[in-house]
Design a protein around this motif. Structure first.
Motif, PDB file in Angstrom:
ATOM      1  N   THR A   1       0.689  -1.110   0.067  1.00  0.00           N
ATOM      2  CA  THR A   1       0.064  -0.113   0.034  1.00  0.00           C
ATOM      3  C   THR A   1       0.800   1.224   0.101  1.00  0.00           C
ATOM      4  O   THR A   1       2.136   1.200   0.269  1.00  0.00           O
ATOM      5  CB  THR A   1      -0.597   0.026   1.378  1.00  0.00           C
ATOM      6  N   ALA A   2       0.230   2.518  -0.125  1.00  0.00           N
ATOM      7  CA  ALA A   2       0.912   3.682  -0.216  1.00  0.00           C
ATOM      8  C   ALA A   2       1.796   3.569   1.131  1.00  0.00           C
ATOM      9  O   ALA A   2       2.766   4.488   1.319  1.00  0.00           O
ATOM     10  CB  ALA A   2       0.195   4.961  -0.399  1.00  0.00           C
ATOM     11  N   ASP A   3       1.228   3.187   2.234  1.00  0.00           N
ATOM     12  CA  ASP A   3       1.708   3.596   3.606  1.00  0.00           C
ATOM     13  C   ASP A   3       2.680   2.179   3.986  1.00  0.00           C
ATOM     14  O   ASP A   3       3.194   1.936   5.107  1.00  0.00           O
ATOM     15  CB  ASP A   3       0.942   3.927   4.654  1.00  0.00           C
TER      16      ASP A   3
ATOM     17  N   TYR B   1       2.642  -1.310   3.634  1.00  0.00           N
ATOM     18  CA  TYR B   1       1.985  -2.584   4.283  1.00  0.00           C
ATOM     19  C   TYR B   1       1.808  -3.734   3.115  1.00  0.00           C
ATOM     20  O   TYR B   1       0.922  -3.151   1.949  1.00  0.00           O
ATOM     21  CB  TYR B   1       0.774  -2.325   4.978  1.00  0.00           C
TER      22      TYR B   1
ATOM     23  N   LYS C   1      -3.662   3.138  -1.883  1.00  0.00           N
ATOM     24  CA  LYS C   1      -4.474   2.475  -0.891  1.00  0.00           C
ATOM     25  C   LYS C   1      -3.645   2.795   0.639  1.00  0.00           C
ATOM     26  O   LYS C   1      -2.674   2.665   0.282  1.00  0.00           O
ATOM     27  CB  LYS C   1      -4.722   1.109  -1.011  1.00  0.00           C
ATOM     28  N   LEU C   2      -4.412   2.844   1.415  1.00  0.00           N
ATOM     29  CA  LEU C   2      -3.875   2.920   2.904  1.00  0.00           C
ATOM     30  C   LEU C   2      -4.409   1.502   3.726  1.00  0.00           C
ATOM     31  O   LEU C   2      -5.471   1.318   3.508  1.00  0.00           O
ATOM     32  CB  LEU C   2      -4.189   4.127   3.554  1.00  0.00           C
TER      33      LEU C   2
ATOM     34  N   GLY D   1      -2.912   1.665   7.225  1.00  0.00           N
ATOM     35  CA  GLY D   1      -2.554   2.134   8.450  1.00  0.00           C
ATOM     36  C   GLY D   1      -2.198   1.163   9.649  1.00  0.00           C
ATOM     37  O   GLY D   1      -1.872   1.386  10.693  1.00  0.00           O
TER      38      GLY D   1
END
Ligand SMILES: NC(=O)C1=CN([C@@H]2O[C@H](COP(=O)(O)OP(=O)(O)OC[C@H]3O[C@@H](n4cnc5c(N)ncnc54)[C@H](OP(=O)(O)O)[C@@H]3O)[C@@H](O)[C@H]2O)C=CC1
Ligand SMILES: Nc1c(N[C@@H]2O[C@H](COP(=O)(O)O)[C@@H](O)[C@H]2O)[nH]c(=O)[nH]c1=O
Ligand SMILES: [Zn+2]
Length: 372
Positions: free
Chosen positions: A162-164, A166, A331-332, A334
């Motif tokens: 994902t963009a963060d 994961y 997508k995120l 978190g």
């Protein structure tokens, strides 16, 4: 023949060689074009399958009028072989023809050839030119060259995050982070690599097939690292139609010995039809370098690793990744499983640099391709 014409014919030979991708390992891809004194193509061919005829032989078999070979030029993407392998030496076969010149893109660095093919041709009075489109020829056989030099496969690590950063949600699910277009690209890579690898937690959680389904292509071998050798037999890797293409790397000496014994194996009702590679155990896990060397012994010259986090990180930490293919989806999550951890880097001085890299878009995602 002018230098420009040499490049044109060699380019054609390179395109032919490419057709063997996925089918010739652990041999290199090779293409060959024969051009008559008048400048016409009189034969062309490529190495189509491991164990089958070499490119030069296939090209020569196309020549229907032997008279046309007088003073002809042979373009071949790799130095013709000089040894009796699965087929007789191509350098001698060429030298026995009334050709004038052989143009070679690159020398064959493998021990059994290494200049001897060129020498044989020259000793037989044939003009030999080397180095035409050498860079392109080396790129074509990048994985094979790596395998010859380092005695391990060329390792590509693919991660879909994902963009963060994961690769899985907190419950372990990861289908799907990247877009369909990106996953199609991965299936193309699967078909081009000799084998695809995952770690045991990924095998357990995702029950992957690691098959080529989204595109047309040949099915590679599948490798799973299962140190304790305890993954359930009903996983796709052990029970689908490609079971025989699965290789387990394990540090469980007893189980690998029992499985390797054909008598003991047959006695089991549902025995494993794939291959087993035993490696030493280091800090509780399978020794990765040894596993890679043994995969090379099994003729695997290129390997696509498809995670998960622990396997990716352990390979990176040990310098066992040659190319990174990182999909970043818009997508995120978190939270969940980070793509890469524990590289033991504390200071900016120790940061892992890329030798080179580029960015492109695939579907909704961006793809970072980096050579390490
Ligand atoms: N989005 C994506 O691209 C992907 C996401 N995933 C997700 O990742 C998760 C699974 O990843 P993860 O739990 O990290 O497990 P892995 O699948 O990476 O399994 C761990 C593997 O690493 C091996 N290993 C070798 N050396 C070491 C070492 N020094 N330290 C630790 N492990 C080592 C282990 O070998 P041994 O057996 O010998 O202990 C084991 O086979 C799942 O949720 C899955 O859905 C998975 C793949 C791709
Ligand atoms: N989640 C995820 C990937 N996950 C990888 O693909 C495997 C599943 O393969 P298969 O069963 O053949 O479809 C899975 O175990 C993991 O290695 N790949 C991607 O390109 N994008 C994604 O978002
Ligand atoms: Zn040959």
């Amino acid at each position: 023949m002018t230098a420009k014409q040499d490049k044109i014919w060699m380019q054609r030979a390179l395109s032919l060689a490419e057709k063997g991708r996925g089918y010739v390992s652990p041999n290199p891809m090779v293409g060959c074009v024969i051009v008559s004194e008048e400048g016409d193509v009189i034969g062309e061919g490529y190495h189509e399958r491991y164990g089958k005829a070499h490119a030069e032989v296939n090209a020569m078999n196309q020549v229907d009028d032997a008279d046309n070979l007088k003073n002809a030029t042979v373009y071949v993407t790799l130095e013709p072989c000089s040894h009796h392998g699965k087929t007789p030496p191509c350098a001698q076969m060429l030298a026995d023809k009334p050709i004038k010149r052989v143009v070679v893109a690159m020398k064959d660095p493998s021990e059994k050839v290494n200049g001897r093919g060129l020498e044989l041709l020259r000793n037989e009075g044939i003009d030999v030119d080397t180095g035409i489109l050498q860079k392109e020829a080396k790129e074509l056989n990048e994985c094979w060259l790596h395998y010859i030099e380092f005695n391990r496969p060329f390792i590509t690590l693919k991660i879909a995050q994902t963009a963060d950063g994961y690769i899985a949600a907190p419950n372990g699910d990861s289908k799907w982070i990247s877009s369909k277009e990106s996953r199609e690209k991965v299936h193309i890579w699967r078909s081009q690599n000799d084998a695809v690898m995952v770690g045991r937690n990924t095998a357990l959680h995702d029950n992957p097939s690691l098959t080529v389904r989204l595109v047309e292509g040949r099915q590679p071998k599948r490798v799973v690292i299962d140190g304790p050798f305890e993954l359930p037999r009903n996983l796709n890797l052990f029970s689908d139609q490609f079971e025989e293409k699965t290789i387990v790397i394990t540090h469980n000496r007893k189980k690998s010995k029992d499985e390797a014994d054909p008598m003991l194996k047959m006695l089991q009702s549902n025995y494993f039809r794939g291959e087993i590679i035993h490696v030493e155990k280091v800090n509780g896990h399978s020794r990765l370098k040894e596993g890679m060397r043994k995969l090379a012994d099994h003729g695997i010259t290129s390997l696509l690793v498809e995670g998960g986090q622990q396997l990716s990180s352990a390979l990176l930490k040990r310098g066992l990744v040659d190319r990174l293919q990182l999909f970043i989806a818009p997508k995120l999550l978190g939270g969940g499983t980070k793509s890469i951890v524990n590289l033991d880097i504390n200071r900016m001085e120790d940061i892992v640099p890329f030798r080179d890299h580029n960015w492109q878009q695939t579907g909704q995602d961006i793809l970072l391709t980096a050579n390490l």
